[in-house]
Write an enzyme that holds these catalytic residues in place. Sequence first.
Site, PDB file in Angstrom:
ATOM      1  N   GLU A 192       0.813  -1.213   0.000  1.00  0.00           N
ATOM      2  CA  GLU A 192       0.000   0.000   0.000  1.00  0.00           C
ATOM      3  C   GLU A 192       0.852   1.272   0.000  1.00  0.00           C
ATOM      4  O   GLU A 192       0.371   2.340   0.383  1.00  0.00           O
ATOM      5  CB  GLU A 192      -0.924  -0.010   1.218  1.00  0.00           C
ATOM      6  CG  GLU A 192      -1.905  -1.164   1.224  1.00  0.00           C
ATOM      7  CD  GLU A 192      -2.746  -1.197   2.479  1.00  0.00           C
ATOM      8  OE1 GLU A 192      -3.732  -0.445   2.543  1.00  0.00           O
ATOM      9  OE2 GLU A 192      -2.410  -1.957   3.395  1.00  0.00           O
ATOM     10  N   SER A 240      -5.850  -3.270   2.118  1.00  0.00           N
ATOM     11  CA  SER A 240      -6.459  -2.813   0.862  1.00  0.00           C
ATOM     12  C   SER A 240      -6.922  -3.957  -0.026  1.00  0.00           C
ATOM     13  O   SER A 240      -6.938  -3.844  -1.250  1.00  0.00           O
ATOM     14  CB  SER A 240      -5.489  -1.903   0.085  1.00  0.00           C
ATOM     15  OG  SER A 240      -5.493  -0.618   0.620  1.00  0.00           O
ATOM     16  N   SER A 262     -11.195   8.639   0.442  1.00  0.00           N
ATOM     17  CA  SER A 262     -11.370   7.715   1.566  1.00  0.00           C
ATOM     18  C   SER A 262     -12.528   8.150   2.461  1.00  0.00           C
ATOM     19  O   SER A 262     -12.840   9.339   2.572  1.00  0.00           O
ATOM     20  CB  SER A 262     -10.080   7.638   2.391  1.00  0.00           C
ATOM     21  OG  SER A 262      -9.004   7.139   1.626  1.00  0.00           O
TER      22      SER A 262
END
Length: 349
Positions: free
Chosen positions: A14, A180, A313
């Site tokens: 990530e 993720s 997000s």
Amino acid sequence: MINTYLLCGGPSSEHDISLRSALNISKNLNKDKYKLKIVYVNKKGCFSKAFDFYETDDEFDLVKDCKDNLLESISDFLLDIKDLDKDKLMIIPCIHGTYGEDGTIQGFLDCLDVAYIGNGLLSSSVCMDKVTANDIFEKNKLSQARYLYAKKDSFDDNFIKKCVEYIKFPMIVKPSANGSSVGVNKAENIEDLKEYGKEALKYDEKILVEEAIRGQEVEIAVIGDINPKASRPGAYTTDHVFLDYDAKYFDKSTKEALPYEMDEDDEKRLKDFAIKCYKACDCEGFARVDIFYRDHDFFINEINTFPGFTPSSFFARLCEISFGLNFTEVLDLLIDEGFKRYKKGVLND
């Protein structure tokens, strides 16, 4: 002014999302309250020299040269902060996944006796390892999918047989410790299970196989320690079989529901359930709790101890619609929580 060091990058899968989160944080941090320095951590774990914030729209501008010698690169960081007043020093460890959310960086910062935002070593490592988190949820009688796990040397025909008998298809196959949704797949048959198990083991020494809950996954932002607060739920809808890495960050067909509307009583029970899961894993500061919602029932999926802070997000946006805080104010609150945690810490007594 509070001297604030924003760590970003890191060796996990990530890495790039971390840069995007860090760029968004750097743009929204109140420059009248915080003197910001940024430290890039490369994929080998080496630290860059601390550099000042500057305006950019490209997260890859945060990528800097690092010394090849790991210990020397870290010593430069230590020298940079050694004479600063610890009561006015805050670290933002914006590193997602392995190294950033598994307790590694938290343990390092604890050894330095410096304040940082978010969860400590224990809660970070527990939530990062999904098998351990599932065991804790089970111990606390929190509803979740049926699950089994295996290490590399025990991922064999016998384990696969147990999965078929106990969990039944379809199943979600994932690395125990990764983020993720990288390395996560949905198995519909034994051939899938074998293939996806091998793929998941590329990312971790241990894999988790879970019942595929047919329901809507919702996300809850939780902030606080002794009396944490839970936000309203948010959700993505996607054409993908589940919310994988591409669906989260790149697929234009993924739709947002912010907030995700549900029955008022269900939403209240959902918030209470999220807080119970948060407390069960001894979380503090903040986290995002991901829960499956089906027919008025809830099933804990996982807890993300340093959720994404990219513009798209959910965490900060859920705080805004639920608590009336913009992103700058959310960062202020998380920093306040970080100082509270530091002041009650063992080394600072």
